[in-house]
Design a protein around this motif. Structure first.
Motif, PDB file in Angstrom:
ATOM      1  N   MET A 157       0.867  -1.172  -0.140  1.00 36.00           N
ATOM      2  CA  MET A 157       0.057   0.104   0.056  1.00 36.00           C
ATOM      3  C   MET A 157       0.689   1.212  -0.063  1.00 36.00           C
ATOM      4  SD  MET A 157      -2.964  -1.675   0.350  1.00 36.00           S
ATOM      5  CE  MET A 157      -3.889   0.010   0.440  1.00 36.00           C
ATOM      6  N   ASN A 158       2.021   1.389   0.689  1.00 27.44           N
ATOM      7  CA  ASN A 158       2.801   2.485   1.129  1.00 27.44           C
ATOM      8  C   ASN A 158       3.633   2.966  -0.224  1.00 27.44           C
ATOM      9  OD1 ASN A 158       1.449   2.855   3.726  1.00 27.44           O
ATOM     10  ND2 ASN A 158       3.257   1.740   4.602  1.00 27.44           N
ATOM     11  N   ASP A 159       3.997   1.953  -0.910  1.00 22.40           N
ATOM     12  CA  ASP A 159       4.691   2.294  -2.196  1.00 22.40           C
ATOM     13  C   ASP A 159       4.755   1.405  -3.162  1.00 22.40           C
ATOM     14  OD1 ASP A 159       6.607   3.659  -3.683  1.00 22.40           O
ATOM     15  OD2 ASP A 159       8.298   3.479  -2.422  1.00 22.40           O
ATOM     16  N   PRO A 160       3.344   1.519  -3.789  1.00 20.44           N
ATOM     17  CA  PRO A 160       2.999   0.387  -4.709  1.00 20.44           C
ATOM     18  C   PRO A 160       3.910   0.107  -5.887  1.00 20.44           C
ATOM     19  CG  PRO A 160       1.284   2.200  -4.592  1.00 20.44           C
ATOM     20  CD  PRO A 160       2.348   2.695  -3.509  1.00 20.44           C
ATOM     21  N   SER A 161       4.557   1.200  -6.605  1.00 20.54           N
ATOM     22  CA  SER A 161       5.046   1.064  -7.905  1.00 20.54           C
ATOM     23  C   SER A 161       6.465   0.615  -7.654  1.00 20.54           C
ATOM     24  CB  SER A 161       5.112   2.346  -8.664  1.00 20.54           C
ATOM     25  OG  SER A 161       5.538   3.697  -7.866  1.00 20.54           O
ATOM     26  N   GLU A 162       7.031   1.088  -6.431  1.00 16.98           N
ATOM     27  CA  GLU A 162       8.521   0.833  -6.264  1.00 16.98           C
ATOM     28  C   GLU A 162       8.551  -0.795  -5.947  1.00 16.98           C
ATOM     29  OE1 GLU A 162      12.715   1.369  -5.984  1.00 16.98           O
ATOM     30  OE2 GLU A 162      11.101   2.404  -6.992  1.00 16.98           O
ATOM     31  N   THR A 163       7.629  -1.068  -4.991  1.00 18.91           N
ATOM     32  CA  THR A 163       7.506  -2.403  -4.575  1.00 18.91           C
ATOM     33  C   THR A 163       7.360  -3.551  -5.629  1.00 18.91           C
ATOM     34  OG1 THR A 163       6.409  -1.675  -2.526  1.00 18.91           O
ATOM     35  CG2 THR A 163       6.356  -3.871  -2.762  1.00 18.91           C
ATOM     36  N   ALA A 164       6.219  -2.947  -6.429  1.00 20.60           N
ATOM     37  CA  ALA A 164       5.937  -3.882  -7.549  1.00 20.60           C
ATOM     38  C   ALA A 164       7.017  -4.238  -8.489  1.00 20.60           C
ATOM     39  CB  ALA A 164       4.610  -3.265  -8.487  1.00 20.60           C
ATOM     40  N   ALA A 165       7.970  -3.224  -8.702  1.00 19.31           N
ATOM     41  CA  ALA A 165       9.225  -3.322  -9.599  1.00 19.31           C
ATOM     42  C   ALA A 165      10.266  -4.294  -8.742  1.00 19.31           C
ATOM     43  CB  ALA A 165       9.918  -2.099  -9.736  1.00 19.31           C
ATOM     44  N   ILE A 166      10.267  -4.264  -7.527  1.00 20.07           N
ATOM     45  CA  ILE A 166      11.233  -5.212  -6.995  1.00 20.07           C
ATOM     46  C   ILE A 166      10.681  -6.594  -6.892  1.00 20.07           C
ATOM     47  CG2 ILE A 166      12.759  -5.406  -4.658  1.00 20.07           C
ATOM     48  CD1 ILE A 166      12.415  -2.579  -4.094  1.00 20.07           C
ATOM     49  N   LEU A 167       9.634  -6.600  -6.436  1.00 17.42           N
ATOM     50  CA  LEU A 167       8.759  -7.937  -6.355  1.00 17.42           C
ATOM     51  C   LEU A 167       8.867  -8.667  -7.602  1.00 17.42           C
ATOM     52  CD1 LEU A 167       6.060  -7.538  -4.002  1.00 17.42           C
ATOM     53  CD2 LEU A 167       8.123  -8.289  -3.255  1.00 17.42           C
ATOM     54  N   GLY A 168       8.729  -7.857  -8.791  1.00 17.53           N
ATOM     55  CA  GLY A 168       8.729  -8.293 -10.337  1.00 17.53           C
ATOM     56  C   GLY A 168       9.899  -9.176 -10.449  1.00 17.53           C
ATOM     57  N   LYS A 169      11.014  -8.503 -10.309  1.00 22.29           N
ATOM     58  CA  LYS A 169      12.266  -8.788 -10.300  1.00 22.29           C
ATOM     59  C   LYS A 169      12.426 -10.119  -9.597  1.00 22.29           C
ATOM     60  CE  LYS A 169      14.856  -4.407 -10.861  1.00 22.29           C
ATOM     61  NZ  LYS A 169      15.502  -3.310  -9.963  1.00 22.29           N
ATOM     62  N   LEU A 170      12.010 -10.106  -8.616  1.00 21.64           N
ATOM     63  CA  LEU A 170      12.415 -11.287  -7.581  1.00 21.64           C
ATOM     64  C   LEU A 170      11.571 -12.525  -8.474  1.00 21.64           C
ATOM     65  CD1 LEU A 170      12.404  -9.781  -4.327  1.00 21.64           C
ATOM     66  CD2 LEU A 170      14.362 -10.934  -5.262  1.00 21.64           C
ATOM     67  N   LYS A 171      10.436 -12.341  -8.534  1.00 18.55           N
ATOM     68  CA  LYS A 171       9.322 -13.401  -8.962  1.00 18.55           C
ATOM     69  C   LYS A 171       9.827 -13.892 -10.405  1.00 18.55           C
ATOM     70  CE  LYS A 171       4.662 -14.690  -9.433  1.00 18.55           C
ATOM     71  NZ  LYS A 171       4.020 -14.650 -10.892  1.00 18.55           N
ATOM     72  N   SER A 172      10.335 -13.014 -11.337  1.00 12.34           N
ATOM     73  CA  SER A 172      10.895 -13.440 -12.535  1.00 12.34           C
ATOM     74  C   SER A 172      12.094 -14.296 -12.413  1.00 12.34           C
ATOM     75  CB  SER A 172      10.971 -12.333 -13.417  1.00 12.34           C
ATOM     76  OG  SER A 172      12.226 -11.705 -13.068  1.00 12.34           O
ATOM     77  N   ARG A 173      12.646 -14.380 -11.292  1.00 17.55           N
ATOM     78  CA  ARG A 173      13.857 -15.193 -11.110  1.00 17.55           C
ATOM     79  C   ARG A 173      13.526 -16.483 -10.642  1.00 17.55           C
ATOM     80  NH1 ARG A 173      19.827 -13.404 -10.448  1.00 17.55           N
ATOM     81  NH2 ARG A 173      20.220 -15.308  -9.286  1.00 17.55           N
ATOM     82  N   GLY A 174      12.152 -16.755 -10.298  1.00 10.83           N
ATOM     83  CA  GLY A 174      11.555 -17.881  -9.864  1.00 10.83           C
ATOM     84  C   GLY A 174      11.327 -18.144  -8.296  1.00 10.83           C
ATOM     85  N   ILE A 175      11.523 -17.099  -7.557  1.00  9.14           N
ATOM     86  CA  ILE A 175      11.281 -16.891  -6.368  1.00  9.14           C
ATOM     87  C   ILE A 175       9.971 -16.737  -5.941  1.00  9.14           C
ATOM     88  CG2 ILE A 175      11.958 -15.426  -4.109  1.00  9.14           C
ATOM     89  CD1 ILE A 175      14.378 -14.641  -5.662  1.00  9.14           C
ATOM     90  N   HIS A 176       9.220 -17.456  -4.954  1.00  7.24           N
ATOM     91  CA  HIS A 176       8.012 -17.268  -4.646  1.00  7.24           C
ATOM     92  C   HIS A 176       7.706 -15.983  -3.714  1.00  7.24           C
ATOM     93  CE1 HIS A 176       5.320 -20.802  -5.762  1.00  7.24           C
ATOM     94  NE2 HIS A 176       6.623 -20.967  -6.764  1.00  7.24           N
ATOM     95  N   ILE A 177       6.621 -15.215  -3.958  1.00  6.77           N
ATOM     96  CA  ILE A 177       6.122 -14.013  -3.216  1.00  6.77           C
ATOM     97  C   ILE A 177       4.854 -14.374  -2.476  1.00  6.77           C
ATOM     98  CG2 ILE A 177       5.953 -11.653  -3.226  1.00  6.77           C
ATOM     99  CD1 ILE A 177       8.433 -12.382  -4.239  1.00  6.77           C
ATOM    100  N   SER A 178       4.598 -14.212  -1.251  1.00  5.23           N
ATOM    101  CA  SER A 178       3.431 -14.230  -0.620  1.00  5.23           C
ATOM    102  C   SER A 178       3.142 -13.065   0.369  1.00  5.23           C
ATOM    103  CB  SER A 178       3.230 -15.530   0.394  1.00  5.23           C
ATOM    104  OG  SER A 178       4.297 -15.646   1.109  1.00  5.23           O
ATOM    105  N   ILE A 179       1.895 -12.720   0.425  1.00  4.43           N
ATOM    106  CA  ILE A 179       1.444 -11.562   1.088  1.00  4.43           C
ATOM    107  C   ILE A 179       0.926 -12.176   2.640  1.00  4.43           C
ATOM    108  CG2 ILE A 179      -0.002  -9.710   1.647  1.00  4.43           C
ATOM    109  CD1 ILE A 179      -0.243  -9.383  -1.260  1.00  4.43           C
ATOM    110  N   ASP A 180       1.481 -11.825   3.723  1.00 11.31           N
ATOM    111  CA  ASP A 180       1.457 -12.164   5.037  1.00 11.31           C
ATOM    112  C   ASP A 180       0.333 -11.532   5.831  1.00 11.31           C
ATOM    113  OD1 ASP A 180       1.962 -13.725   7.359  1.00 11.31           O
ATOM    114  OD2 ASP A 180       4.255 -12.774   7.650  1.00 11.31           O
TER     115      ASP A 180
END
Ligand code: C2E
Ligand code: MG
Ligand code: MG
Ligand code: MG
Length: 285
Positions: A157-180
């Motif tokens: 919520m706090n920094d949506p575009s920046e966060t989405a960019a970082i998570l996108g990089k990580l996920k495209s590498r094959g790392i799973h992402i979950s929302i706690d």
């Protein structure tokens, strides 16, 4: 009189303030030393497939074994670590330790699982977070599919575009992402769609009374349906009873985590559980 009372009040207040400041400083200093003195330990809690009851993953949960206070839970020191920035080196150490542990389990031929590591929003303020994650994987020799990162709704919520960019990089590498702790923030369906994620973890507060409180049941149901409609896996946290498990199974929740199966345990015990799973399979065959 009034002035005197006021002064007394101030005196009392400042005395308790300085004691509070002193305690905080002491705690901060010993937290600084904790990493160097190897007082931090990673515990693991299994994440179970609701259908097969097999261990799919282990969540890494940090503990502080303090020489005087004994076992200190993360709720008592993570907030201070976040305020002081100590969460950055501490978080990096936890990440590296968890990756190393999972690589070791995989090398032993234990069932292939994913370790999930909690990331603090403070760690996202560092520009090179994705690089330290890649380094942790590389140094451990762990495949990206062996790691999941748990982030909170408030981070999104706090920094949506920046966060989405970082998570996108990580996920495209094959790392799973979950929302706690999902459900405690305010993300909407349309909002979630924007983030590159794999799973939602329903917060424990909705699971505790899920079989008796119609509101909690409605929320848990809505989260599961919403998650599935977005092709996300849904995990329930804090499952303590067979009744809760049965309820979640009817809703086709994917994974469960909680005291019903196991509390967070030291790595050696987690390893035994993985080994027991091999024996259980051999016995069934
Ligand atoms: P979380 O990530 O939501 O972790 C789940 C918490 O629920 C853990 O508490 C776990 O012990 C507890 N729990 C699991 N199953 C049950 C159950 O059936 N009943 C009950 N009553 N509790 C259950 P814990 O280990 O005290 O951690 C609390 C929070 O501290 C975590 O919540 C997470 O937000 C934070 N935390 C823990 N380790 C780390 C870490 O390595 N890094 C960061 N940044 N935060 C961490
Ligand atoms: Mg978590
Ligand atoms: Mg949680
Ligand atoms: Mg939490």
């Amino acid at each position: 009189r009034a002035r005197q009372a006021g002064e007394n009040h101030i005196e009392f207040f400042s005395e308790s303030m300085s004691r509070w400041a002193f305690e905080r400083l002491t705690l901060e200093q010993s937290l600084r030393d904790a990493l160097r003195n190897r007082e931090l330990v990673v515990y693991y809690q299994p994440r179970i497939d609701i259908e097969t009851r097999k261990i799919l993953g282990m969540e890494a949960l940090v503990r502080w074994i303090h020489p005087q206070f004994g076992l200190v839970s993360p709720g008592q020191f993570i907030p201070l670590a976040e305020e002081t920035g100590l969460i950055v080196p501490i978080g990096e150490w936890i990440l590296r330790d968890a990756c190393r542990q999972n690589a070791a389990w995989r090398a032993m031929g234990l069932p292939s699982i994913r370790v999930s590591v909690n990331l603090s929003p403070v760690q996202f303020r560092k520009p090179n977070l994705h690089e330290s994650v890649y380094d942790a994987l590389d140094d451990a020799g762990l495949d990206a599919d062996g790691l999941e990162l748990e982030v909170t709704e408030s981070l999104l919520m706090n920094d949506p575009s920046e966060t989405a960019a970082i998570l996108g990089k990580l996920k495209s590498r094959g790392i799973h992402i979950s929302i706690d702790d999902f459900g405690t923030g305010y993300s909407s369906l349309s909002y979630l769609k924007r983030f590159p994620i794999n799973a939602l973890k329903i917060d424990r507060s909705f699971i505790t009374d899920v079989t008796s409180n119609p509101d909690d049941a409605a929320i848990a149901t809505a989260i599961i349906l919403m998650g599935h409609s977005l092709k996300l896996s849904v995990v329930a946290e804090g499952v303590e009873t067979e009744n809760q498990l049965a309820f979640l199974k009817v809703l086709q929740c994917n994974e469960v985590q909680g005291y019903l199966f196991s509390p967070p345990v030291p790595a050696e015990r987690a390893q035994e559980m993985l080994a027991e799973q091999i024996f259980a399979r051999a016995a069934a065959a």
